[in-house]
Design an enzyme around this catalytic site. Structure first.
Site, PDB file in Angstrom:
ATOM      1  N   SER A  30      -8.179   0.797 -34.659  1.00 12.22           N
ATOM      2  CA  SER A  30      -6.816   0.989 -35.159  1.00 12.22           C
ATOM      3  C   SER A  30      -6.587   0.344 -36.527  1.00 12.22           C
ATOM      4  CB  SER A  30      -5.800   0.438 -34.156  1.00 12.22           C
ATOM      5  OG  SER A  30      -6.052  -0.934 -33.880  1.00 12.22           O
ATOM      6  N   ASP A 182       3.796  -6.518 -33.777  1.00 17.73           N
ATOM      7  CA  ASP A 182       2.878  -6.837 -32.674  1.00 17.73           C
ATOM      8  C   ASP A 182       1.995  -8.040 -32.982  1.00 17.73           C
ATOM      9  OD1 ASP A 182       1.014  -5.822 -34.472  1.00 17.73           O
ATOM     10  OD2 ASP A 182       0.519  -4.064 -33.268  1.00 17.73           O
ATOM     11  N   HIS A 185      -1.604  -5.977 -36.040  1.00 21.07           N
ATOM     12  CA  HIS A 185      -1.909  -5.017 -37.106  1.00 21.07           C
ATOM     13  C   HIS A 185      -1.157  -5.378 -38.384  1.00 21.07           C
ATOM     14  CE1 HIS A 185      -2.696  -2.805 -33.335  1.00 21.07           C
ATOM     15  NE2 HIS A 185      -3.725  -2.326 -34.021  1.00 21.07           N
TER      16      HIS A 185
END
Length: 213
Positions: A30, A182, A185
């Site tokens: 990701s 979060d 990231h």
């Protein structure tokens, strides 16, 4: 090598071969894919623009898959390495950490990826990652060490950490403005710092890949 052969064919047939950009595939999770960001703000588009700003003729392929582990990368590396790919960035391991996967397993998967790239005559830049301390000292030591050890084993380009551009000097609050909510990231500004730190290593990969043509 493959592009060089094509150029020879053009010359032999009386055509003028046009220089092609160096093609780099970014194999990752990701972080590479650009999770949580508009497409243009992700790692690959920002890196692409940074490289072009340096005057580099390069084409980047976003081969990041959110949630991917080193096993996932090893499973799809063959079809990532299409004939036009000259070099590959390998940035995997974060999801192995989240799942507590044995570093020996992660290491074997990374070896598979690198060996596959070598067999395809593709240069590799390996980007490392560091484990937190919550799995214990032995786990951290084994995980952290596998990246530089593999780089030494295969004599390939190596960048110590994907997050090198977000060094906090021991102060987690200094990193917070550059992360998404979060806490895992990076946001657009964080990606820009990551790209600035990793960019010179990617330039080395582009140069090494170009020399292979």
């Amino acid at each position: 090598m493959r592009k060089a052969l094509m150029s020879v064919l053009f010359v032999c047939c009386g055509f003028t071969a046009t220089a092609e950009p160096v093609v780099i595939a970014a194999l990752g999770d990701s972080l590479t894919q650009g999770y949580g960001l508009p497409e243009q703000d992700g790692f690959v588009p920002q890196l692409d623009q940074w490289l072009k700003d340096q005057g580099t003729d390069v084409q980047l392929i976003n081969a990041g898959v959110s949630g991917d582990t080193t096993a996932g990368g090893a499973a799809r590396v063959d079809w990532t390495l299409t004939p036009d790919v000259d070099g590959m960035i390998v940035a995997l391991g974060g999801n192995d950490l989240l799942r507590g996967i044995d570093p020996a397993v992660s290491r074997a998967n990374l070896q598979t990826i690198v060996k596959t790239a070598r067999a395809a005559d593709v240069e590799v830049l390996l980007i490392g990652m560091q484990a937190p301390g919550n799995y214990g000292a032995d786990y951290k030591q084994a995980f952290d060490a596998m990246y530089p050890e593999l780089a030494q084993e295969f004599q390939m380009l190596f960048a110590e950490s994907f997050f090198e551009g977000l060094q906090s000097n021991g102060d987690p609050s200094a990193v917070r403005p550059f992360m998404q909510s979060d806490g895992i990231h990076p946001n657009k500004a964080g990606v820009a710092l990551i790209v600035e730190a990793l960019g010179p290593s990617v330039l080395e990969l582009v140069e090494a890949s170009s020399a292979q043509d």
